[in-house]
Design an enzyme around this catalytic site. Structure first.
Site, mmCIF file in Angstrom:
data_model
loop_
_atom_site.group_PDB
_atom_site.id
_atom_site.type_symbol
_atom_site.label_atom_id
_atom_site.label_comp_id
_atom_site.label_asym_id
_atom_site.label_seq_id
_atom_site.Cartn_x
_atom_site.Cartn_y
_atom_site.Cartn_z
ATOM 1 N N THR A 1 41.398 -117.635 -30.081
ATOM 2 C CA THR A 1 41.281 -116.414 -30.884
ATOM 3 C C THR A 1 41.208 -116.846 -32.338
ATOM 4 O O THR A 1 42.176 -117.410 -32.870
ATOM 5 C CB THR A 1 42.509 -115.508 -30.682
ATOM 6 O OG1 THR A 1 42.630 -115.200 -29.300
ATOM 7 C CG2 THR A 1 42.358 -114.218 -31.479
ATOM 8 N N LYS B 1 37.836 -108.735 -29.398
ATOM 9 C CA LYS B 1 39.221 -109.155 -29.160
ATOM 10 C C LYS B 1 40.179 -108.552 -30.211
ATOM 11 O O LYS B 1 41.213 -107.992 -29.871
ATOM 12 C CB LYS B 1 39.285 -110.689 -29.190
ATOM 13 C CG LYS B 1 40.633 -111.309 -29.348
ATOM 14 C CD LYS B 1 41.385 -111.422 -28.056
ATOM 15 C CE LYS B 1 42.790 -111.925 -28.315
ATOM 16 N NZ LYS B 1 43.602 -111.956 -27.134
ATOM 17 N N LYS C 1 49.454 -112.722 -35.450
ATOM 18 C CA LYS C 1 48.252 -113.519 -35.762
ATOM 19 C C LYS C 1 46.992 -112.656 -35.575
ATOM 20 O O LYS C 1 46.110 -112.622 -36.438
ATOM 21 C CB LYS C 1 48.197 -114.737 -34.824
ATOM 22 C CG LYS C 1 46.887 -115.508 -34.914
ATOM 23 C CD LYS C 1 46.696 -116.524 -33.795
ATOM 24 C CE LYS C 1 45.244 -116.982 -33.756
ATOM 25 N NZ LYS C 1 44.938 -117.929 -32.709
HETATM 26 P P1 NAD Z 1 49.438 -123.537 -27.695
HETATM 27 O O1 NAD Z 1 50.014 -123.825 -29.029
HETATM 28 O O2 NAD Z 1 50.328 -123.513 -26.500
HETATM 29 O O3 NAD Z 1 48.244 -124.573 -27.376
HETATM 30 C C1 NAD Z 1 47.364 -125.072 -28.325
HETATM 31 C C2 NAD Z 1 47.123 -126.543 -27.973
HETATM 32 O O4 NAD Z 1 46.158 -127.078 -28.875
HETATM 33 C C3 NAD Z 1 48.383 -127.414 -28.093
HETATM 34 O O5 NAD Z 1 48.604 -128.117 -26.895
HETATM 35 C C4 NAD Z 1 48.059 -128.354 -29.262
HETATM 36 O O6 NAD Z 1 48.639 -129.653 -29.113
HETATM 37 C C5 NAD Z 1 46.537 -128.412 -29.174
HETATM 38 N N1 NAD Z 1 45.889 -128.832 -30.412
HETATM 39 C C6 NAD Z 1 46.146 -128.445 -31.685
HETATM 40 N N2 NAD Z 1 45.316 -129.055 -32.544
HETATM 41 C C7 NAD Z 1 44.508 -129.858 -31.791
HETATM 42 C C8 NAD Z 1 43.432 -130.736 -32.091
HETATM 43 N N3 NAD Z 1 43.030 -130.940 -33.343
HETATM 44 N N4 NAD Z 1 42.849 -131.395 -31.065
HETATM 45 C C9 NAD Z 1 43.270 -131.223 -29.786
HETATM 46 N N5 NAD Z 1 44.271 -130.389 -29.441
HETATM 47 C C10 NAD Z 1 44.881 -129.719 -30.431
HETATM 48 O O7 NAD Z 1 48.673 -122.139 -27.856
HETATM 49 P P2 NAD Z 1 48.181 -121.150 -26.685
HETATM 50 O O8 NAD Z 1 49.227 -120.121 -26.438
HETATM 51 O O9 NAD Z 1 47.633 -121.964 -25.563
HETATM 52 O O10 NAD Z 1 46.990 -120.412 -27.464
HETATM 53 C C11 NAD Z 1 45.715 -120.998 -27.620
HETATM 54 C C12 NAD Z 1 44.755 -119.942 -28.132
HETATM 55 O O11 NAD Z 1 44.724 -118.857 -27.194
HETATM 56 C C13 NAD Z 1 45.153 -119.333 -29.471
HETATM 57 O O12 NAD Z 1 44.001 -119.157 -30.245
HETATM 58 C C14 NAD Z 1 45.794 -118.007 -29.077
HETATM 59 O O13 NAD Z 1 45.701 -117.034 -30.098
HETATM 60 C C15 NAD Z 1 44.971 -117.633 -27.869
HETATM 61 N N6 NAD Z 1 45.630 -116.709 -26.921
HETATM 62 C C16 NAD Z 1 46.901 -116.958 -26.504
HETATM 63 C C17 NAD Z 1 47.501 -116.070 -25.595
HETATM 64 C C18 NAD Z 1 48.911 -116.320 -25.101
HETATM 65 O O14 NAD Z 1 49.469 -115.420 -24.457
HETATM 66 N N7 NAD Z 1 49.501 -117.479 -25.330
HETATM 67 C C19 NAD Z 1 46.793 -114.964 -25.119
HETATM 68 C C20 NAD Z 1 45.474 -114.764 -25.543
HETATM 69 C C21 NAD Z 1 44.913 -115.653 -26.451
#
Ligand code: NAD
Length: 288
Positions: free
Chosen positions: A93, A168, A243
């Protein structure tokens, strides 16, 4: 298919595992060793850098925290390193402007790309029941659809580049507003002497009915099972809702759209998140 997957966190971990289950070869990269270890256990091949993960890939999927990181990863490690006929899919997102910018940069190097943010949380990512809202050309959408279908229950083409992100944030702004409204109504009903279950029975079949009430009720013991029944743990964290509301307000400003309730929802979640960032967003009822 050979699919590179970058960002194996709460969401990406489950999504990559579902691609493996669907029979794809998943070439995984994350900065976190823990995330990489879990991906390996789920059947992914892991790589020490994103550049190596995308080599020879037919598709690259990313699930990263924010637009700045998405821009950096695609500019530094994906564009020019993945084969030019690979389809690129960013499921994070992020803001509409960055989504469009990254897609345009990719296009100048010959890549087709979609922005494909998701609705649904960690359980839906693990269960393969996400909804994908997809922005991109018809041709890019057609290539992305079968890959996304392996991770979700619905894949909808929203329009050109950035349209997935626009859908979204509009959806989540509306979600924040009706969650706060539902929480206010339940709190006021109780203060006026109404039993919460009785109010639910009436409002859920009247014109106040909405998703926050009948699918995700913020009050424990009322309606179907929801994070409220689990001490507001799990679910969709207030920090993530904040966010999305910040992204929505940025987009509203850019598009000159009037969103007074969206702005108020953002202010309320900003206050609430100071001490409750990891609580489910429905816990905002406790601040009323
Ligand atoms: P998270 O923090 O659990 O996962 C993000 C991952 O990205 C981490 O494992 C981190 O180590 C990795 N990362 C960061 N920088 C990096 C890089 N330069 N190279 C490689 N890996 C890297 O977050 P999440 O909850 O999995 O969310 C991910 C996305 O999904 C976000 O944009 C969030 O807004 C969206 N989202 C999350 C949810 C939810 O319920 N968690 C729901 C809908 C959308």
């Amino acid at each position: 298919m050979k699919i590179a997957f970058i960002g194996l966190g709460n969401m990406g971990g489950g999504m990559a595992a579902n691609l493996v289950q669907a029979g794809h070869t998943v070439r995984a990269f994350d900065l976190s060793e823990v995330a990489l270890g879990q991906a390996k256990q789920a059947g992914c091949e892991t790589f020490p850098t994103a550049k190596e993960a995308v080599q020879g890939a037919e598709a690259v999927v990313s699930m990263l925290p924010n637009g700045g990181i998405v821009k950096r990863v695609f500019s530094d490690d994906v564009i020019g390193h993945a084969p030019a006929d690979a389809i690129l899919l960013d499921c994070s997102t992020i803001d509409v402007a960055t989504a469009r910018e990254v897609t345009n940069t990719a296009a100048t190097h010959g890549y087709e790309m979609v922005d494909a943010p998701v609705s649904g949380g960690i359980a839906a990512a693990q269960g393969g029941t996400l909804t994908f809202m997809v922005g991109g050309t018809e041709s890019a959408f057609k290539r992305a659809e079968p890959i996304l279908s392996a991770m979700g229950k619905a894949v909808i083409h929203a329009g050109d580049a950035g349209a997935g992100q626009a859908a979204k944030i509009c959806n989540n702004m509306l979600l924040a507003i009706h969650m706060i409204g539902t929480a206010e109504a339940f709190t006021m009903a109780q203060k006026l002497g109404l039993d919460p279950q009785t109010f639910y029975d009436i409002s859920s079949v009247s014109s106040g009915q909405n998703w926050s009430m009948t699918s995700y009720c913020p009050l424990p013991g009322v309606g179907p099972q929801s994070p409220a029944d689990n001490g507001y743990e799990g679910g969709f964290a207030a920090a993530l809702m904040l966010k999305d509301l910040k992204l929505a307000m940025e987009a509203a400003h850019t598009a000159d759209a009037k969103t007074p309730l969206g702005a108020h929802a953002r202010a309320l979640y900003e206050d609430f998140s100071e001490e409750n960032a990891t609580k489910d967003f429905s816990a905002i009822i406790n601040s009323l």
